[in-house]
Design a protein around this motif. Structure first.
Motif, PDB file in Angstrom:
ATOM      1  N   GLN A 188      -8.830   5.668  -3.024  1.00  0.00           N
ATOM      2  CA  GLN A 188     -10.169   5.930  -3.566  1.00  0.00           C
ATOM      3  C   GLN A 188     -11.238   5.427  -2.615  1.00  0.00           C
ATOM      4  O   GLN A 188     -12.253   6.098  -2.397  1.00  0.00           O
ATOM      5  N   TRP A 189     -11.017   4.240  -2.019  1.00  0.00           N
ATOM      6  CA  TRP A 189     -11.982   3.701  -1.063  1.00  0.00           C
ATOM      7  C   TRP A 189     -12.121   4.647   0.129  1.00  0.00           C
ATOM      8  O   TRP A 189     -13.236   4.931   0.591  1.00  0.00           O
ATOM      9  N   LEU A 190     -10.986   5.162   0.630  1.00  0.00           N
ATOM     10  CA  LEU A 190     -11.021   6.088   1.766  1.00  0.00           C
ATOM     11  C   LEU A 190     -11.745   7.386   1.394  1.00  0.00           C
ATOM     12  O   LEU A 190     -12.500   7.939   2.196  1.00  0.00           O
TER      13      LEU A 190
ATOM     14  N   HIS B 258      21.175  -8.339 -11.608  1.00  0.00           N
ATOM     15  CA  HIS B 258      20.795  -7.088 -10.945  1.00  0.00           C
ATOM     16  C   HIS B 258      19.602  -6.435 -11.648  1.00  0.00           C
ATOM     17  O   HIS B 258      18.655  -5.981 -10.996  1.00  0.00           O
ATOM     18  N   LEU B 259      19.643  -6.397 -12.982  1.00  0.00           N
ATOM     19  CA  LEU B 259      18.529  -5.801 -13.726  1.00  0.00           C
ATOM     20  C   LEU B 259      17.241  -6.576 -13.505  1.00  0.00           C
ATOM     21  O   LEU B 259      16.155  -5.976 -13.398  1.00  0.00           O
ATOM     22  N   ASN B 260      17.332  -7.898 -13.423  1.00  0.00           N
ATOM     23  CA  ASN B 260      16.143  -8.700 -13.139  1.00  0.00           C
ATOM     24  C   ASN B 260      15.594  -8.377 -11.758  1.00  0.00           C
ATOM     25  O   ASN B 260      14.373  -8.265 -11.579  1.00  0.00           O
ATOM     26  N   ALA B 261      16.489  -8.220 -10.789  1.00  0.00           N
ATOM     27  CA  ALA B 261      16.053  -7.866  -9.433  1.00  0.00           C
ATOM     28  C   ALA B 261      15.399  -6.486  -9.419  1.00  0.00           C
ATOM     29  O   ALA B 261      14.364  -6.283  -8.777  1.00  0.00           O
ATOM     30  N   VAL B 262      15.985  -5.545 -10.153  1.00  0.00           N
ATOM     31  CA  VAL B 262      15.423  -4.188 -10.216  1.00  0.00           C
ATOM     32  C   VAL B 262      14.042  -4.224 -10.884  1.00  0.00           C
ATOM     33  O   VAL B 262      13.103  -3.578 -10.417  1.00  0.00           O
ATOM     34  N   GLU B 263      13.926  -4.985 -11.961  1.00  0.00           N
ATOM     35  CA  GLU B 263      12.642  -5.094 -12.659  1.00  0.00           C
ATOM     36  C   GLU B 263      11.586  -5.726 -11.756  1.00  0.00           C
ATOM     37  O   GLU B 263      10.441  -5.275 -11.715  1.00  0.00           O
ATOM     38  N   SER B 264      11.986  -6.739 -11.021  1.00  0.00           N
ATOM     39  CA  SER B 264      11.066  -7.386 -10.084  1.00  0.00           C
ATOM     40  C   SER B 264      10.604  -6.397  -9.015  1.00  0.00           C
ATOM     41  O   SER B 264       9.413  -6.321  -8.696  1.00  0.00           O
ATOM     42  N   GLU B 265      11.542  -5.646  -8.484  1.00  0.00           N
ATOM     43  CA  GLU B 265      11.207  -4.635  -7.470  1.00  0.00           C
ATOM     44  C   GLU B 265      10.280  -3.568  -8.055  1.00  0.00           C
ATOM     45  O   GLU B 265       9.345  -3.104  -7.406  1.00  0.00           O
ATOM     46  N   LYS B 266      10.558  -3.192  -9.308  1.00  0.00           N
ATOM     47  CA  LYS B 266       9.719  -2.197  -9.976  1.00  0.00           C
ATOM     48  C   LYS B 266       8.284  -2.708 -10.117  1.00  0.00           C
ATOM     49  O   LYS B 266       7.323  -1.964  -9.869  1.00  0.00           O
ATOM     50  N   GLN B 267       8.134  -3.975 -10.485  1.00  0.00           N
ATOM     51  CA  GLN B 267       6.800  -4.559 -10.616  1.00  0.00           C
ATOM     52  C   GLN B 267       6.090  -4.597  -9.268  1.00  0.00           C
ATOM     53  O   GLN B 267       4.896  -4.296  -9.176  1.00  0.00           O
ATOM     54  N   LYS B 268       6.843  -4.945  -8.208  1.00  0.00           N
ATOM     55  CA  LYS B 268       6.244  -4.960  -6.869  1.00  0.00           C
ATOM     56  C   LYS B 268       5.781  -3.564  -6.477  1.00  0.00           C
ATOM     57  O   LYS B 268       4.688  -3.392  -5.923  1.00  0.00           O
ATOM     58  N   LEU B 269       6.616  -2.569  -6.767  1.00  0.00           N
ATOM     59  CA  LEU B 269       6.260  -1.192  -6.400  1.00  0.00           C
ATOM     60  C   LEU B 269       5.045  -0.708  -7.196  1.00  0.00           C
ATOM     61  O   LEU B 269       4.186   0.001  -6.656  1.00  0.00           O
ATOM     62  N   ARG B 270       4.962  -1.094  -8.480  1.00  0.00           N
ATOM     63  CA  ARG B 270       3.794  -0.715  -9.280  1.00  0.00           C
ATOM     64  C   ARG B 270       2.528  -1.340  -8.708  1.00  0.00           C
ATOM     65  O   ARG B 270       1.487  -0.687  -8.628  1.00  0.00           O
ATOM     66  N   ALA B 271       2.615  -2.612  -8.312  1.00  0.00           N
ATOM     67  CA  ALA B 271       1.458  -3.278  -7.707  1.00  0.00           C
ATOM     68  C   ALA B 271       1.074  -2.575  -6.403  1.00  0.00           C
ATOM     69  O   ALA B 271      -0.117  -2.371  -6.122  1.00  0.00           O
ATOM     70  N   GLN B 272       2.075  -2.176  -5.631  1.00  0.00           N
ATOM     71  CA  GLN B 272       1.802  -1.474  -4.377  1.00  0.00           C
ATOM     72  C   GLN B 272       1.159  -0.115  -4.652  1.00  0.00           C
ATOM     73  O   GLN B 272       0.233   0.292  -3.949  1.00  0.00           O
ATOM     74  N   VAL B 273       1.613   0.584  -5.675  1.00  0.00           N
ATOM     75  CA  VAL B 273       1.020   1.881  -6.036  1.00  0.00           C
ATOM     76  C   VAL B 273      -0.443   1.689  -6.436  1.00  0.00           C
ATOM     77  O   VAL B 273      -1.316   2.455  -6.013  1.00  0.00           O
ATOM     78  N   ARG B 274      -0.708   0.643  -7.254  1.00  0.00           N
ATOM     79  CA  ARG B 274      -2.103   0.378  -7.647  1.00  0.00           C
ATOM     80  C   ARG B 274      -2.960   0.098  -6.420  1.00  0.00           C
ATOM     81  O   ARG B 274      -4.068   0.619  -6.292  1.00  0.00           O
ATOM     82  N   ARG B 275      -2.434  -0.730  -5.495  1.00  0.00           N
ATOM     83  CA  ARG B 275      -3.185  -1.050  -4.285  1.00  0.00           C
ATOM     84  C   ARG B 275      -3.431   0.213  -3.456  1.00  0.00           C
ATOM     85  O   ARG B 275      -4.544   0.439  -2.961  1.00  0.00           O
ATOM     86  N   LEU B 276      -2.399   1.061  -3.329  1.00  0.00           N
ATOM     87  CA  LEU B 276      -2.558   2.295  -2.550  1.00  0.00           C
ATOM     88  C   LEU B 276      -3.554   3.250  -3.209  1.00  0.00           C
ATOM     89  O   LEU B 276      -4.317   3.929  -2.520  1.00  0.00           O
ATOM     90  N   CYS B 277      -3.555   3.298  -4.547  1.00  0.00           N
ATOM     91  CA  CYS B 277      -4.528   4.145  -5.250  1.00  0.00           C
ATOM     92  C   CYS B 277      -5.951   3.648  -4.997  1.00  0.00           C
ATOM     93  O   CYS B 277      -6.867   4.444  -4.772  1.00  0.00           O
ATOM     94  N   GLN B 278      -6.130   2.324  -5.027  1.00  0.00           N
ATOM     95  CA  GLN B 278      -7.456   1.762  -4.757  1.00  0.00           C
ATOM     96  C   GLN B 278      -7.876   2.049  -3.317  1.00  0.00           C
ATOM     97  O   GLN B 278      -9.019   2.439  -3.064  1.00  0.00           O
ATOM     98  N   GLU B 279      -6.934   1.875  -2.401  1.00  0.00           N
ATOM     99  CA  GLU B 279      -7.236   2.143  -0.998  1.00  0.00           C
ATOM    100  C   GLU B 279      -7.555   3.627  -0.798  1.00  0.00           C
ATOM    101  O   GLU B 279      -8.486   3.978  -0.065  1.00  0.00           O
TER     102      GLU B 279
END
Length: 161
Positions: free
Chosen positions: A113-115, A90-111
């Motif tokens: 800034q572009w906007l 479960h902790l591995n799944a949560v950590e994986s989800e956390k990493q995905k969400l961080r990547a999504q936040v970075r992508r949204l921040c870049q988007e």
């Protein structure tokens, strides 16, 4: 019977999660083997009780009672080890989800800034266009005024001659 093994107290190591999981799997295997061994011994004791007289069976009953308690404790240890494994998964799944969400936040921040950059460029173009429109309107008014003066001059000139 078996003896209790205590961890070394002189040097406690910090184990990684992978090492803990690996050790837990080994412990589960050991406990499963121990449980099977205890169950076979218990089964043979129960068969022995059937062959003994009532007064001779008391000691064997006591041994079988101790073995049942031991099996219960082993099963408890197995359950706890399985809970640890499930928790680790479960902790591995949560950590994986956390990493995905961080990547999504970075992508949204870049988007984002572009906007913002696109909006700023568009606002600059709009401002330039509005300035051009205002300048063209002024030129148009000036030309209309000059055209009216020209008509006035033409109207005034023929009557003078």
């Amino acid at each position: 019977m078996s003896t209790m093994v205590y961890p070394r107290e002189e040097k406690l190591e910090k184990l990684s999660q992978e090492e803990i999981i690996s050790n837990t799997k080994l412990v589960i295997q050991g406990l499963e083997a121990l449980k099977n061994e205890h169950n076979s011994i218990l089964h043979s004791l129960l068969e022995t009780i059937k062959c003994l007289k009532k007064d001779e069976a008391n000691l064997v009953h006591e041994k079988s009672s101790l073995l049942r308690k031991s099996v219960e404790m082993i099963e408890l240890g197995l359950g706890e080890a399985q809970v640890m494994m499930a928790l680790s998964n479960h902790l591995n799944a949560v950590e994986s989800e956390k990493q995905k969400l961080r990547a999504q936040v970075r992508r949204l921040c870049q988007e984002n800034q572009w906007l913002r950059d696109e909006l700023a460029n568009t606002q600059q173009k709009l401002q330039k266009s509005e300035q051009s429109v205002a300048q063209l309107e002024e030129e148009k008014k000036h030309l209309e005024f000059m055209n009216q003066l020209k008509k006035y001059d033409e109207d005034v000139s023929p009557t003078v001659s």
